[in-house]
Design an enzyme around this catalytic site. Sequence first.
Site, PDB file in Angstrom:
ATOM      1  CB  CYS A   1      57.066 -28.841  18.919  1.00  0.00           C
ATOM      2  SG  CYS A   1      55.363 -29.344  19.089  1.00  0.00           S
TER       3      CYS A   1
ATOM      4  NE  ARG B   1      60.618 -25.098  15.596  1.00  0.00           N
ATOM      5  CZ  ARG B   1      61.023 -25.772  14.530  1.00  0.00           C
ATOM      6  NH1 ARG B   1      61.920 -25.248  13.732  1.00  0.00           N
ATOM      7  NH2 ARG B   1      60.548 -26.962  14.259  1.00  0.00           N
TER       8      ARG B   1
ATOM      9  CD1 TRP C   1      51.775 -23.629  17.594  1.00  0.00           C
ATOM     10  CD2 TRP C   1      51.174 -25.423  16.403  1.00  0.00           C
ATOM     11  NE1 TRP C   1      50.871 -23.221  16.642  1.00  0.00           N
ATOM     12  CE2 TRP C   1      50.486 -24.297  15.897  1.00  0.00           C
ATOM     13  CE3 TRP C   1      50.956 -26.656  15.802  1.00  0.00           C
ATOM     14  CZ2 TRP C   1      49.604 -24.373  14.829  1.00  0.00           C
ATOM     15  CZ3 TRP C   1      50.069 -26.726  14.733  1.00  0.00           C
ATOM     16  CH2 TRP C   1      49.405 -25.605  14.265  1.00  0.00           C
TER      17      TRP C   1
ATOM     18  CG  ASN D   1      58.743 -30.757  15.905  1.00  0.00           C
ATOM     19  OD1 ASN D   1      57.554 -30.633  15.653  1.00  0.00           O
ATOM     20  ND2 ASN D   1      59.689 -30.161  15.203  1.00  0.00           N
ATOM     21  N   GLY D   2      56.277 -33.169  16.083  1.00  0.00           N
ATOM     22  CA  GLY D   2      55.681 -33.975  15.017  1.00  0.00           C
ATOM     23  C   GLY D   2      54.361 -34.565  15.459  1.00  0.00           C
TER      24      GLY D   2
ATOM     25  CD  GLU E   1      52.186 -12.366   1.334  1.00  0.00           C
ATOM     26  OE1 GLU E   1      51.463 -13.354   1.219  1.00  0.00           O
ATOM     27  OE2 GLU E   1      52.997 -12.233   2.267  1.00  0.00           O
TER      28      GLU E   1
ATOM     29  CE  LYS F   1      52.414 -11.753   5.571  1.00  0.00           C
ATOM     30  NZ  LYS F   1      53.177 -12.790   4.971  1.00  0.00           N
TER      31      LYS F   1
ATOM     32  CD  GLU G   1      50.710 -13.968   8.455  1.00  0.00           C
ATOM     33  OE1 GLU G   1      51.025 -15.050   8.957  1.00  0.00           O
ATOM     34  OE2 GLU G   1      51.212 -13.550   7.390  1.00  0.00           O
TER      35      GLU G   1
ATOM     36  CG  HIS H   1      30.322 -11.613 -11.114  1.00  0.00           C
ATOM     37  ND1 HIS H   1      29.355 -11.628 -12.089  1.00  0.00           N
ATOM     38  CD2 HIS H   1      31.409 -11.003 -11.673  1.00  0.00           C
ATOM     39  CE1 HIS H   1      29.842 -11.087 -13.203  1.00  0.00           C
ATOM     40  NE2 HIS H   1      31.089 -10.691 -12.960  1.00  0.00           N
TER      41      HIS H   1
ATOM     42  CE  LYS I   1      59.353 -17.668   9.483  1.00  0.00           C
ATOM     43  NZ  LYS I   1      58.674 -16.662   8.645  1.00  0.00           N
TER      44      LYS I   1
HETATM   45  C1  F6R Z   1      52.484 -16.260   6.320  1.00  0.00           C
HETATM   46  C2  F6R Z   1      53.386 -17.380   6.305  1.00  0.00           C
HETATM   47  C3  F6R Z   1      52.864 -18.711   5.927  1.00  0.00           C
HETATM   48  C4  F6R Z   1      53.944 -19.532   5.189  1.00  0.00           C
HETATM   49  C5  F6R Z   1      53.451 -20.964   4.966  1.00  0.00           C
HETATM   50  C6  F6R Z   1      54.464 -21.782   4.195  1.00  0.00           C
HETATM   51  O1  F6R Z   1      53.138 -15.081   6.652  1.00  0.00           O
HETATM   52  O2  F6R Z   1      54.545 -17.249   6.617  1.00  0.00           O
HETATM   53  O3  F6R Z   1      51.709 -18.612   5.160  1.00  0.00           O
HETATM   54  O4  F6R Z   1      54.244 -18.904   3.980  1.00  0.00           O
HETATM   55  O5  F6R Z   1      53.196 -21.569   6.193  1.00  0.00           O
HETATM   56  O6  F6R Z   1      55.666 -21.878   4.885  1.00  0.00           O
HETATM   57  P1  F6R Z   1      57.001 -22.259   4.160  1.00  0.00           P
HETATM   58  O7  F6R Z   1      57.338 -21.144   3.216  1.00  0.00           O
HETATM   59  O8  F6R Z   1      58.017 -22.397   5.250  1.00  0.00           O
HETATM   60  O9  F6R Z   1      56.752 -23.531   3.419  1.00  0.00           O
END
Ligand code: F6R
Length: 607
Positions: free
Chosen positions: A2, A27, A76, A100-101, A480, A484, A487, A503, A602
């Site tokens: 949020c 976010r 959110w 938020n929370g 990674e 990427k 997502e 395996h 985010k």
């Molecule tokens: C993927 C991504 C997430 C963050 C994860 C941790 O692209 O951005 O997997 O890496 O939510 O977030 P932070 O780094 O803010 O703790």
Amino acid sequence: MCGIVGYIGSRDCTEVLLNGLTKLEYRGYDSAGIAVFQNGKISVAKSKGRLKNLEEKMEQENSRPFGHVGIGHTRWATHGEPSDVNSHPHSGGRVTIVHNGIIENYKELKDYLISQGVTFDSDTDTEIVAKLLDYRYNGSPIQTISATVRDLEGSYALGIIFADHPDQVYAVRCESPLIVGVGENESFIASDVPAIIEYTRDYYLLEHEEIAVLSGDGVQIFDSFGTPIQKELKTADWDVEAIGKGGYAHFMLKEIHEQPTAIRNTISPRIQDGLPNLEECGITPEVLRRFRHIQVVACGTAMHAGTVGKYVIEKLAKIPVTVDIASEFRYRDPLVGEGDLVIIISQSGETADSLAAMRLAKSLGAKTLAIVNAMGSSIAREADMLIYTHAGPEIAVASTKAYMVQIAVMYLFSFELAFALGQIDEAECRRLIRLLQQTPDAIQSILEHKEKTQYIAASLINADSLLYIGRGLDYALSMEGSLKLKEISYIHSESYAAGELKHGTISLITDNMPVIAVATQKALMEKTISNIKEVKARGAKVIMICRSSDDIDAEAVDLMFGLPDFEDILMPMIAVVPLQLIAYYTSVLKGNDVDKPRNLAKSVTVE
Ligand code: F6R
């Protein structure tokens, strides 16, 4: 997660709120709303979906409020589906709030309020807070807020307006971030700096249970007992340009291109006379010699950066490193304590699980080192030692440049550790530093010849599922690459240690399951090529990421992306770039919302 914005001043409040919420879109959210004082009365507008849905709704219904005091929110969903009724603001009658929370004891509070005759319209935990505030309201907003938050368990940042105080905005926080912006004859509240930077750079960072009152006279801050306190005014040094797209189609593409600069900004201040120097972060050779084990804790991409760090630290410094997902670490009675260093990696510095994991590690007696991008964030403030990554604001939900600088810091740290422990000599340490300083140029050369990644992306868009394989550091990188892609393209993918395929997983291989093989580690090349042949023999289309100079049998692969030649140990910094670009272009070709992928936020400030 949020986003909250609040405003008091002489501008059109609705415009400031919508503009600020737009800056917080990164976010992640699924509904939005505002509450603005109009002719002394609170006028609320809210809608499921994007901010543009809210704007359209206000236009159609001719309900766009006009006034100078108000609060706004992007939601959110956590409690209750995304819907108009569950959107914030929520009202308790005389009190209207945005939140938020997560309120963990919402059920207990709701039962109590119901027993007192209070009724509810939404499924949210937020409405319970609004109703509780209203139930407790005694004409003194500060007393009411201070008494009410004592009953709340969980995390919250609240923006609050009281119907009988049309010239004030109130705010309070516990765990969830909230800042108070101070402009000339105007003030703001916001979840993050981008929401206000267009208007002011000066802000207060609200701490645990502090209450802010914004009025025509400026900002006053009170502690949790309602006693006025003085706080340090901070200045955001963010470049306003940095939070725009700067001519790129998406923030993600811009951020991929910012990586060479981000690396330079992050490593340069920590290199002196050709050697790593992390003293300003509280890290000296003496401190480093105390640790017998390193535990890395993080989530998602940040955890993948930690996995690269594990390989590098173990190889160079010969200290055992374990990597854990923060949400697992915090609930598994971890065996860390004195003599252990726990490294927490986080772009936002607010990830709820990472923060809780760090607190747990501290309570067990371990020393904590945070590698964080967001200045002044909770993880940054609470860690024993801190290395800021200087990536600048990362707006796209999919992390790229933050990952890059996280691994750059892991390299710096590993070189310093290995040198401090006598595992590498000064000449080797200087050589590794020189190589690290050359990575931005190598990355730039990839960015200037990235067309092939579009071609590769075009070959993937009809796949149902993909496999990323690699060995050693290439396996860490595959994780990674796979995250990427999934997502933002919504194509299922998995990363697998290449040697583990036979395996079980190899049974999945068909001609509709492309395999992206990362092969940059010379000592493991032959082994990875054997694995590539195994999947190719079973019909897979193979895309190989390796050095241009590698002599690869053309029959063994379908497509190849050639990387500049670089030392093995630093190859993850180079090889991740085509993986990011492949994910980016696949998402673009599929017509997805690249910067704001569905269901994602985010900054994950709730568990
Ligand atoms: C993927 C991504 C997430 C963050 C994860 C941790 O692209 O951005 O997997 O890496 O939510 O977030 P932070 O780094 O803010 O703790």
